[in-house]
Design a protein around this motif. Sequence first.
Motif, short mmCIF file in Angstrom:
data_model
loop_
_atom_site.label_atom_id
_atom_site.label_comp_id
_atom_site.label_asym_id
_atom_site.label_seq_id
_atom_site.Cartn_x
_atom_site.Cartn_y
_atom_site.Cartn_z
N GLY A 229 0.79 -1.22 0.00
CA GLY A 229 0.00 0.00 0.00
C GLY A 229 0.82 1.27 0.00
O GLY A 229 0.27 2.37 -0.11
N LEU A 230 2.16 1.12 0.11
CA LEU A 230 3.04 2.30 0.10
C LEU A 230 4.15 2.16 -0.93
O LEU A 230 4.35 3.04 -1.75
N THR A 231 4.87 1.05 -0.92
CA THR A 231 5.98 0.85 -1.86
C THR A 231 5.86 -0.42 -2.68
O THR A 231 6.64 -0.62 -3.61
N SER A 232 4.92 -1.30 -2.36
CA SER A 232 4.88 -2.63 -3.00
C SER A 232 4.59 -2.57 -4.49
O SER A 232 4.94 -3.49 -5.23
N ASP A 233 3.97 -1.48 -4.97
CA ASP A 233 3.68 -1.38 -6.40
C ASP A 233 4.90 -1.01 -7.22
O ASP A 233 4.85 -0.99 -8.45
N GLU A 234 6.03 -0.74 -6.57
CA GLU A 234 7.24 -0.31 -7.27
C GLU A 234 8.21 -1.46 -7.56
O GLU A 234 9.24 -1.26 -8.22
N SER A 235 7.92 -2.64 -7.06
CA SER A 235 8.92 -3.71 -7.03
C SER A 235 9.53 -4.02 -8.39
O SER A 235 10.76 -4.07 -8.55
N LEU A 236 8.70 -4.22 -9.43
CA LEU A 236 9.23 -4.55 -10.75
C LEU A 236 10.06 -3.41 -11.32
O LEU A 236 11.11 -3.64 -11.94
N ASN A 237 9.60 -2.19 -11.13
CA ASN A 237 10.34 -1.04 -11.63
C ASN A 237 11.70 -0.92 -10.94
O ASN A 237 12.71 -0.60 -11.58
#
Length: 347
Positions: A229-237
């Motif tokens: 909910g804070l940084t997890s959506d950045e992992s692939l990038n």
Amino acid sequence: MKNENFIKGQGAQRNENNRFDRYTFEPEEEDFQQIKTNFTEVYPKTIVNAVKSPDLRMEYSMNPYQGCEHGCSYCFARPTHEYWGFSAGVDFERKIMVKKNAPELLEQFFQKRNYIPKTIMLSGNTDCYQPAERTFEITRKLLQLCLEYRHPISILTKNTLVLRDLDILKPLAEQNLVSVSLSIPTMNEEIRRKMEPRTSSTKNKLKAIEILSENGIPTGVMVAPVIPGLTSDESLNILKTVSEAGAQTFGYVLVRLNDTVEPVFVNWIQANFPDRAQKVLNLIRSMRGGKLGEKRYHERYQGEGNIAEMIHHTFALGKRKYFADKAFPKLSTDNFTGSKTQQLKLF
């Protein structure tokens, strides 16, 4: 609405109660605004710690400083400050203990009669390249000893001050004696400034990966912690970007908020991200069986539930896409020149 009294450049906003103290003293809020970093020289009896946790790969760790100026609200090392009579809150960031005799202790460790060399993790608890290192240069002295004794050393840091020691890291790397990992939990600089306020910027960390790689130093990245909910959506990038910068491997850790880390983090996220604070905390609970922390071996890294599973699948995909053709070398112990046991192998 954001708390206007929030202290910028600091993770903790107050001193959480020390679990071991019967009485506590809490300064007024305005007093915390005036607190300056205090350094205390300490002289421990040992500097190398045997790592006995069954879910960790490293066998030894070494920390030249206790406490850390970087100010990361989620830092798992915060509760260790309580054993020294301090708080895991502001004290952890502002009362730094400097282990001045660390180089002498390391040399004594190398000279133990029956010592069998194994890679030592430099850091592992608090950052060996935190701002205090600019003044005290203990980490640099430890690296010089590793070069002199030809002992393998791995480094984990959030600070590009590591580049200062290229003159030592390069000859170490030429003998396959060193690796460096940069911690990059987010590519979002606004989040980075709030989440780890006195670390190097993400841009500078990426540049450090490039420079280290260009100089033949095996370099990796730790994406830690992953906060849903804070940084997890950045992992692939993150994985794509660091791979292109020259990173040869990566690791990641799901966020966990044990003991007094929990109130520090909760206070921090409510002040900095009030619009999503409850969502983030609930997502963490969904990975931790309804709690915010987890101490059980293996479970603390694995987590549970759909969110944890999704994060693991994302990193598995990132490994296949961006690191499939990369390998990280195993450091050498063959040429260690310290203990008598090792010296006898030369004959």
